[in-house]
Design a protein around this motif. Structure first.
Motif, PDB file in Angstrom:
ATOM      1  N   ARG B 405       0.829  -1.202   0.000  1.00 54.49           N
ATOM      2  CA  ARG B 405       0.000   0.000   0.000  1.00 54.49           C
ATOM      3  C   ARG B 405       0.869   1.259   0.000  1.00 54.49           C
ATOM      4  O   ARG B 405       0.603   2.231  -0.708  1.00 54.49           O
ATOM      5  CB  ARG B 405      -0.922  -0.029   1.221  1.00 54.49           C
TER       6      ARG B 405
ATOM      7  N   THR C  39      -3.364   8.309   8.084  1.00 53.83           N
ATOM      8  CA  THR C  39      -4.254   9.271   7.442  1.00 53.83           C
ATOM      9  C   THR C  39      -3.509  10.101   6.384  1.00 53.83           C
ATOM     10  O   THR C  39      -4.099  10.541   5.406  1.00 53.83           O
ATOM     11  CB  THR C  39      -4.871  10.192   8.511  1.00 53.83           C
ATOM     12  N   SER C  42      -4.202   8.821   3.130  1.00 51.63           N
ATOM     13  CA  SER C  42      -5.578   8.683   2.664  1.00 51.63           C
ATOM     14  C   SER C  42      -6.334   9.997   2.732  1.00 51.63           C
ATOM     15  O   SER C  42      -7.538  10.033   2.885  1.00 51.63           O
ATOM     16  CB  SER C  42      -6.306   7.597   3.461  1.00 51.63           C
ATOM     17  N   ARG C 292     -15.153   1.796   7.212  1.00 52.21           N
ATOM     18  CA  ARG C 292     -14.620   1.988   5.861  1.00 52.21           C
ATOM     19  C   ARG C 292     -15.632   1.674   4.767  1.00 52.21           C
ATOM     20  O   ARG C 292     -15.315   1.795   3.587  1.00 52.21           O
ATOM     21  CB  ARG C 292     -13.423   1.041   5.635  1.00 52.21           C
ATOM     22  N   TYR C 322     -11.653   6.876  -2.212  1.00 53.56           N
ATOM     23  CA  TYR C 322     -11.048   6.307  -1.008  1.00 53.56           C
ATOM     24  C   TYR C 322     -11.462   7.138   0.185  1.00 53.56           C
ATOM     25  O   TYR C 322     -12.010   8.237   0.038  1.00 53.56           O
ATOM     26  CB  TYR C 322      -9.527   6.218  -1.141  1.00 53.56           C
ATOM     27  N   GLY C 324     -10.500   8.309   4.437  1.00 55.75           N
ATOM     28  CA  GLY C 324      -9.554   8.368   5.545  1.00 55.75           C
ATOM     29  C   GLY C 324     -10.266   8.917   6.765  1.00 55.75           C
ATOM     30  O   GLY C 324     -11.435   9.315   6.700  1.00 55.75           O
TER      31      GLY C 324
END
Ligand SMILES: Cc1cc2nc3c(=O)[nH]c(=O)nc-3n(C[C@H](O)[C@H](O)[C@H](O)COP(=O)(O)OP(=O)(O)OC[C@H]3O[C@@H](n4cnc5c(N)ncnc54)[C@H](O)[C@@H]3O)c2cc1C
Ligand SMILES: Cc1cc2nc3c(=O)[nH]c(=O)nc-3n(C[C@H](O)[C@H](O)[C@H](O)COP(=O)(O)OP(=O)(O)OC[C@H]3O[C@@H](n4cnc5c(N)ncnc54)[C@H](O)[C@@H]3O)c2cc1C
Ligand code: FES
Lengths: 139, 463, 395
Positions: B405, C39, C42, C292, C322, C324
Motif C-alpha cells: 500500500r 491518514t 488517505s 470503511r 477512497y 480516511g
C-alpha cells in the motif's frame, strides 16, 4: 502497415470457399484488398484460418474510420479486434513516456486500448462493438 | 421499482448455470454481463455476423454451453451491462448499479439476492518490454479468436505458467498461426502426478499435447520469456532457461522471432463487487484472494452468493457446478424449500470436492516463483498505466515504504486507469506480500454526471 | 539512545523528526506500518489558509505555509516532492454569501492572509470552466498543494540524525519516577529522553498508554478521483480549451463545514487538478467511527457539488474513491506541546483536516519545546494542558 494476421474477411478473404461472400462484399462497394492486410492470407500451415476452422460465412461487413483511415469490420466485432485484424496494433501513446499501446488484456481490465469514438473519449476498444459510421480517433 | 428475486452478475458458466436453476424454479432472475453475448470467458461466443457453421470448433465442451443456454428459461439476460457498484438497498436487498452500452446509460437493478459470478482475468508479470504492442495476455489471444475470429498474430510465442497455455497455443495453431513455441516457466507439463490423477483432465492435457505436436509446436518447460524486444512493436523475445525459482541460468538464453507474445501466469479472481459489500475474502492455495463461501456458495454477507472463479480459479466445469449449487441454494433460501434440488446433494458435493481439489492441486503445481523479479531492469515498467518503473519502486522502498500500500502511495503503481488490476500482484510480491483483497468502490469508470444524478435519490426513484 | 522517539511516521511525525534533527537531536521515528501509511496516505494535500477564521489556528497555518515554502525550495536540492502554490479560489453562491466571505477575508487580512476579491464577471479569467452564476469570489494566492506521502518520506531522510523504524508498534510508554523514559515496542524497548506522540487519529490510544486521556476521534472523509484527462503542457487535466481546473476551487459552504460540530454528513466539494492529470474531489466530513464501508450517497453528493462548480466534469469519469479518518478534537484545535501530566511526553496530533498544512509548524514547535528554545509562536492555545482537567486514566 503490414498485417500480421489479416483475418478480417470483409472482402471475401476465404477465397474459393466464399466466392459468394466476396461478391456481396463487392456489392457493398468496397474494393478488394483496399485496406492493407485485411484479407485472410491464411497464415501458418495448410491454409488454416480462423474462418475455415469454424466454417464462417460472414455477413457483409462495414467500415469504420480510424484517424481517417478505413478499417473493415465484421458485424459484432469490437473496435479493438477490427484494428488488430487490420494490422494496426498501436493506437495510443501514454501520457508521460509516449509509449505505444494497443490490446493487452482483451477483456476490459487493463485500459491500454483506449480510443475516442465519435468524440467520446477513453472507451475501451476491446469492449466497444464497432458500428457502421464510427469515427475512431486515437491519441 | 420491483426487485428481482435474484440478480446474477456474470454470464459465464457459473452465472448461466445458476440462472437456469433459479429461473426454472420460478424465481425472477436477471443475469447481467458486461459483454455483448453470454458465455463468459471460456464460452465466449462469436457474433452472429460470422454465420459460423462450427462454432464449437473453438470450444472444448461446447455442448455444455448449449445446454446452459437452453436451460436459461425465463431469466432476463441483460447484456452490455457493466456493474460499477453494488450496495445494500435501503429496505434490504441490493442495488446493482450498471452502465449500459457504449453510451454508458446509468441504470440500477434491484435484487433480493445477489450472485457474483464475475470470473477472473489473466495474471501477468512484468518483464522488460512487456508493454510493447504485440505482447498480450494469453486470455486476450483467446478472446480475440473466440469472440472476434481474429488471430492474435502470424507468428506467436505462448509463455507463462499453468495449464491454460495449452489450449491457447492449440487454438492459435489450429486457427492458422505459426506458434513458435510454448514456454512453461514451471517444469514441463508441470501438471504433476496429483493432477494427472484426474483421468479426464490428463486426457485433455495429452490431447492438447498431441495436437500441438502434430503442428510441430515446441513445448518446453523450465523456460520463460524474460524480455520482449522491438522498435515500437514486438519483433522478438528472449527466452531463458530458468531454475526452480525462475531465475535464468547463465548463458541459457535464446532469441525467438515473433510478432505476438501471448503470456499468462494464471488468473486473478474479479472480486471488486463482493469486496464492496464487505464479503469475507480469504487466501487461495496460491495466496491470492478469493471470496469465501460455505457449502452452498453463500458468502459471509447474507443474501450474497459467489460461484465460479470468484471463489477460486478452477475452470469452466467447476464454475458451472458451483453455479448449480448456488442456484439451488438461492431457491432454497428464497422459497424456504429446496424446490430446485438439494443444494447439499452429496453427489454434487463429492464432485465439487473432486474438481476443487484438482484445481487446488493445479494451483500448487503451477506456483508463480519470485525469481521473475530478477528479470526486471530499473527501467522496466511495473505499472503500465502510471508508467512506474522498477527503479522507482526500489527508491520508495528505500524511503520507508514497507508494504504494497505504501509503495502505491509513494510511487503510484496501481493508481491509474486499471486500478492495480494488472500490476497489483507484482507490486504485492515486490513488497513480499500476498496480494490483498481489492478495495475498489468504483469497479468501472462512471461519469460524474451519472454519479451526481444519484444524489438524494432512493432506489425507488429509479427506472 | 536517541534523544527523542517520535511515534507515528505520518506527515506530522515526519515533520517532528525533521525539525528535531535540525535542532541537533537524534531521533528514532517508529511506525507500526510504513511511512505515510496512516491518514497522511488517505487524505489530500491542501495547505490552506483560506478556510480558517482569524485566531490561533490561522496564525499556525500562516507560519506553516511559510515553512512549507522553505521546505519545498530546499527540496529541490535533496530529492523533491510535489509542491505547487497554485492558490485557492472560494466562490459564493449568492450576494449574501459573498458579503460574508468578503467580511471573513477582511478579518483574515489582519493575520497576514492575502485575499483578492474577484467580481462575478472576472471569475472566468481565473477559472474559465467554472459554472456561470456565482456572485463572485475571493482568490487566496497563498493556498498551496503538496503531495504529502512523498513529502513525509523525503523529510524523514533529509537529516542523518533520524532513524526510521517501520513495522514497529509501540505497545507501551516506559516511565520512571513519573517521567517518560522511552517506549516499549514489539521488538524491544527504545529508551529516550523524550517521546513525541504523533499518532494522528490514534493519538488518544498512545496517550492512554501513558495513562492520560486525549480526546481524539475519527472524522471520516471520502475523496473521488477522476480518470486522467488529456495532458497539457503542465501535465494537468486539460480539456480542449485549456486546463479544466487551475486552482483549488470550493464554495464558501466549505468554511462553515470545516468548523461544524455536526455528526451528520457534510460535504462541500473542493475541486482541484493534480499533476498526474486527474481531478481530485474532496472531501466529505462525517462521524461514523472507523467505518470503511463505501457510501455511494456520499460519493454522489461530492460528484453533484463538483459538477455544479465545473459542469464539464459531468462527462468526466470517476475511477477511484477512497476514505480516511481525520483526527479531531472536540474544540477543533490540534494538540501540540508538552503534556503537563506526564513529563517527557509531547503531543503532536489531532490536526483534523489540516494535518498536512500544519505539519511543519507542529514539528518546529515541538522541536523548540523539547530543546527549550523560544517557540516561534505561542503554543499555549494548543497545549495538551487544556484537557488536564479531564480525569486522568490509570495505566
Ligand atoms: C480472457 C480469458 C480467457 C479465457 N479463456 C479460457 C479458455 O479458452 N479455456 C479455458 O479453459 N479457460 C479460459 N479462461 C478461464 C476462465 O476464467 C474459466 O475457464 C471460466 O470461464 C470461468 O467461468 P466463470 O463463470 O467463473 O467466469 P467467466 O466465464 O469469466 O464469466 C464472468 C463474466 O462476468 C462478467 N463480468 C465481470 N465483471 C463484471 C462486471 N463488473 N459487470 C458485468 N459483468 C461482469 C464478464 O464479462 C464475464 O462474462 C479464460 C479466462 C480469461 C480471463
Ligand atoms: C479525506 C481527507 C482529506 C484530507 N485533506 C487534507 C488536506 O487537504 N490538507 C490537510 O492539511 N489535511 C488534510 N487531511 C487531514 C490530514 O490527512 C491529517 O490531519 C494528517 O494526515 C494527520 O497526519 P498525522 O501524521 O498526524 O497522522 P497519520 O498520518 O495518521 O500518522 C499517524 C501514524 O501513527 C502510526 N501509529 C499509530 N499508533 C501507533 C503505535 N501504537 N505504534 C506505532 N505507530 C503508530 C500510524 O501507523 C500512522 O502512520 C485530510 C484527511 C482526510 C481523511
Ligand atoms: S485490452 Fe485491456 S482494456 Fe482493452
Amino acid at each position: 502497415m503490414d498485417s500480421v494476421n489479416g483475418v478480417n474477411s470483409v472482402t471475401g478473404a476465404e477465397g474459393t470457399d466464399h466466392a459468394d461472400h466476396a461478391d456481396r462484399a463487392d456489392r457493398t462497394g468496397r474494393v478488394d484488398g483496399a485496406v492493407s492486410g485485411n484479407v485472410d492470407k491464411g497464415g501458418g500451415m495448410s491454409g488454416a484460418s480462423p474462418y475455415r476452422l469454424v466454417g464462417a460465412r460472414p455477413e457483409p461487413g462495414f467500415e469504420v474510420r480510424v484517424d481517417g483511415r478505413a478499417v473493415p469490420v465484421v458485424p459484432g466485432q469490437t473496435v479493438g479486434a477490427a484494428l488488430h485484424a487490420a494490422g494496426i496494433r498501436t493506437w495510443r501513446t501514454t501520457r508521460f513516456g509516449d509509449r505505444r499501446r494497443g490490446l493487452f488484456c482483451g477483456i476490459g481490465v487493463c485500459f491500454d486500448c483506449l480510443v475516442t469514438v465519435n468524440g467520446v473519449e477513453n472507451l475501451r476498444a476491446c469492449l466497444t462493438e464497432a458500428r457502421p459510421g464510427d469515427e475512431v480517433t486515437t491519441s | 421499482m420491483t426487485a428481482y428475486d435474484l440478480v446474477i452478475v456474470g454470464a459465464g458458466p457459473a452465472g448461466l448455470a445458476a440462472a437456469g436453476v433459479a429461473a426454472r424454479a420460478g424465481l425472477r432472475v436477471a443475469v447481467l454481463d458486461a459483454g455483448a453475448r453470454i458465455g463468459g470467458q471460456y464460452f465466449r461466443q462469436l457474433p452472429d455476423g460470422f454465420n459460423a457453421a462450427r462454432p464449437g470448433a473453438l470450444h472444448h465442451g461446447f455442448s455444455t454451453f448449449v445446454r446452459l443456454r437452453e436451460a436459461l428459461g425465463g431469466a432476463d439476460v441483460l447484456l452490455g451491462h457493466r456493474v460499477w457498484a453494488v450496495e445494500h438497498g435501503p429496505e434490504g436487498g441490493f442495488a446493482v448499479h450498471c452502465l449500459e452500452g457504449r453510451e454508458e446509460r446509468a441504470r440500477t437493478v434491484a435484487a433480493a439476492r445477489l450472485l457474483i459470478a464475475t470470473g477472473a482475468y489473466d495474471r501477468v508479470l512484468p518483464f522488460p518490454g512487456w508493454d510493447l504492442p504485440g505482447v498480450m495476455t494469453a486470455g486476450a489471444a483467446q478472446a480475440l479468436l473466440k469472440g472476434n475470429l481474429v488471430l492474435a498474430g502470424r507468428r506467436v510465442v505462448v509463455a507463462g505458467t499453468g495449464p491454460f497455455l495449452l489450449p491457447v497455443a492449440t487454438s492459435l495453431a489450429e486457427a492458422g498461426a505459426k506458434v513458435a513455441g510454448v514456454f512453461e516457466a514451471g517444469g514441463r507439463f508441470g501438471l504433476a502426478p496429483r493432477a494427472l490423477a484426474r483421468p479426464g483432465k490428463a486426457a485433455e492435457a495429452l490431447a492438447y499435447g498431441y495436437r500441438l505436436a502434430r503442428r510441430r509446436v515446441p513445448y518446453k518447460g523450465g523456460r520463460a520469456v524474460v524480455a520482449a524486444h522491438g522498435d515500437g512493436e514486438l519483433t522478438h523475445v528472449t527466452v531463458a532457461k530458468v531454475d526452480a525459482d525462475w531465475r535464468p541460468y547463465r548463458g541459457g538464453y535464446e532469441t525467438i522471432e515473433c510478432d505476438t507474445l501471448a503470456v499468462g501466469y494464471g488468473f486473478v479472481p474479479q472480486l471488486d463487487l463482493p469486496a464492496q459489500l464487505g464479503c469475507e475474502i480469504a487466501g487461495d492455495a496460491d495466496g491470492g484472494p478469493v471470496a469465501r463461501v460455505d457449502r452452498r456458495m453463500r458468502t459471509s454477507v447474507e443474501g450474497v452468493y459467489a460461484a465460479g472463479e470468484t471463489t477460486g480459479v478452477g475452470g469452466a466445469d467447476l464454475a458451472a457446478l458451483e453455479g448449480v449449487i448456488a442456484g439451488r441454494a438461492v431457491v432454497a433460501d428464497a422459497l424456504g424449500a429446496p424446490a430446485a434440488g438439494d443444494p447439499e446433494d452429496p453427489r454434487m458435493e463429492a464432485r465439487r470436492r473432486r474438481l476443487a481439489g484438482f484445481a487446488r492441486a493445479l494451483l500448487r503445481a503451477y506456483p508463480v516463483r519470485d525469481g521473475w523479479m530478477s528479470w526486471l531492469r530499473d527501467d522496466t515498467l511495473i505499472c503500465r498505466c502510471e508508467e512506474v518503473p522498477y527503479g522507482r519502486i526500489k527508491e520508495v522502498r528505500d524511503l520507508g515504504a514497507a508494504d504494497a500500500r505504501s509503495i502505491k502511495l509513494l510511487a503510484r503503481p496501481g493508481m491509474g486507469w486499471c486500478q492495480g488490476r494488472i500490476c497489483g500482484h507484482a507490486v504485492a510480491r515486490l513488497a513480499g506480500e500476498d496480494p490483498a483483497p481489492p478495495r475498489r468502490p468504483i469497479a468501472q469508470p462512471v461519469r460524474l454526471g451519472d454519479l451526481a444524478a444519484m444524489d438524494g435519490r432512493t432506489l425507488d426513484d429509479d427506472t | 539512545m536517541p534523544d527523542v522517539v517520535v511515534i507515528g511516521a505520518g506527515m506530522v511525525g515526519a515533520a517532528c523528526a525533521y525539525y528535531a534533527a535540525r535542532e541537533g537531536l537524534t531521533v528514532t521515528l517508529v511506525d507500526r506500518g510504513s511511512v505515510a501509511g496512516g491518514t497522511t496516505g488517505s487524505g489530500e494535500g491542501n495547505v490552506l489558509v483560506s478556510d480558517k477564521e482569524p485566531g490561533p489556528e490561522l496564525d499556525l497555518a500562516m507560519l506553516s505555509c511559510r515553512l512549507w515554502t522553505e521546505l519545498a525550495s530546499e527540496a529541490r536540492e535533496v530529492g523533491g516532492f510535489e509542491y505547487e502554490p497554485k492558490g485557492g479560489l472560494v466562490v459564493a453562491e449568492n450576494d449574501e454569501v459573498l458579503r460574508a466571505l468578503t467580511e471573513l477575508a477582511g478579518h483574515q487580512g489582519g493575520s497576514g492572509v492575502v485575499a483578492r476579491p474577484v467580481a462575478a464577471d472576472e471569475l472566468a479569467d481565473h477559472e474559465p470552466h467554472l459554472a456561470p452564476g456565482f456572485a463572485g469570489g475571493i482568490l487566496y494566492p497563498q493556498d498551496a498543494q503538496v503531495q504529502p506521502m512523498l513529502a513525509a518520506a523525503r523529510l524523514v531522510r533529509r537529516w542523518p540524525g533520524v532513524t526510521l523504524r517501520t513495522g514497529t508498534e509501540v505497545t507501551g510508554i516506559l516511565m520512571e519516577g513519573g517521567r517518560v523514559t522511552g517506549v516499549r515496542t514489539a521488538t524491544g524497548d527504545i529508551p529516550a529522553g523524550a517521546v513525541v506522540n504523533a499518532g494522528g487519529t490514534w493519538g488518544g490510544e498512545i496517550a492512554a498508554l501513558a495513562g492520560v486521556e486525549l480526546p481524539i476521534l475519527p472524522r471520516r472523509g471520502f475523496i473521488l478521483v477522476t480518470e486522467p484527462l488529456t495532458g497539457g503542457p503542465s501535465g494537468g487535466p486539460f480539456v480542449a480549451s485549456g486546463p479544466l481546473v487551475r486552482h483549488k476551487v470550493y464554495t464558501a459552504a466549505y468554511v462553515t463545514n470545516v468548523a461544524s460540530d455536526s455528526e451528520g454528513l457534510e460535504t462541500s466539494a473542493v475541486v482541484e487538478a493534480t499533476q498526474a492529470g486527474t481531478v481530485l474531489i474532496g472531501a466529505s466530513r462525517e462521524r461514523v467511527g472507523f467505518d470503511r464501508t463505501v457510501s455511494l450517497p456520499v460519493l454522489a453528493r461530492l460528484a453533484r457539488q463538483a459538477v455544479a462548480l465545473f459542469p464539464a466534469l459531468a462527462d468526466v469519469r470517476a475511477i477511484r474513491a477512497y476514505c480516511g479518518f481525520r483526527p479531531y478534537c472536540p474544540d477543533h484545535l490540534p494538540v501540540i506541546g508538552a503534556d503537563p501530566r506526564v513529563p517527557g511526553l509531547y503531543h503532536a496530533c489531532g490536526h483534523e483536516g489540516a494535518g498536512i498544512g500544519l505539519a511543519p509548524v507542529t514539528g518546529l514547535l515541538v522541536a523548540q519545546l523539547i530543546t527549550g528554545a523560544e517557540p516561534e509562536l505561542d503554543p499555549e492555545p494548543f497545549s495538551p494542558g487544556r484537557f488536564a482537567g479531564a480525569a486522568a486514566w490509570t495505566a
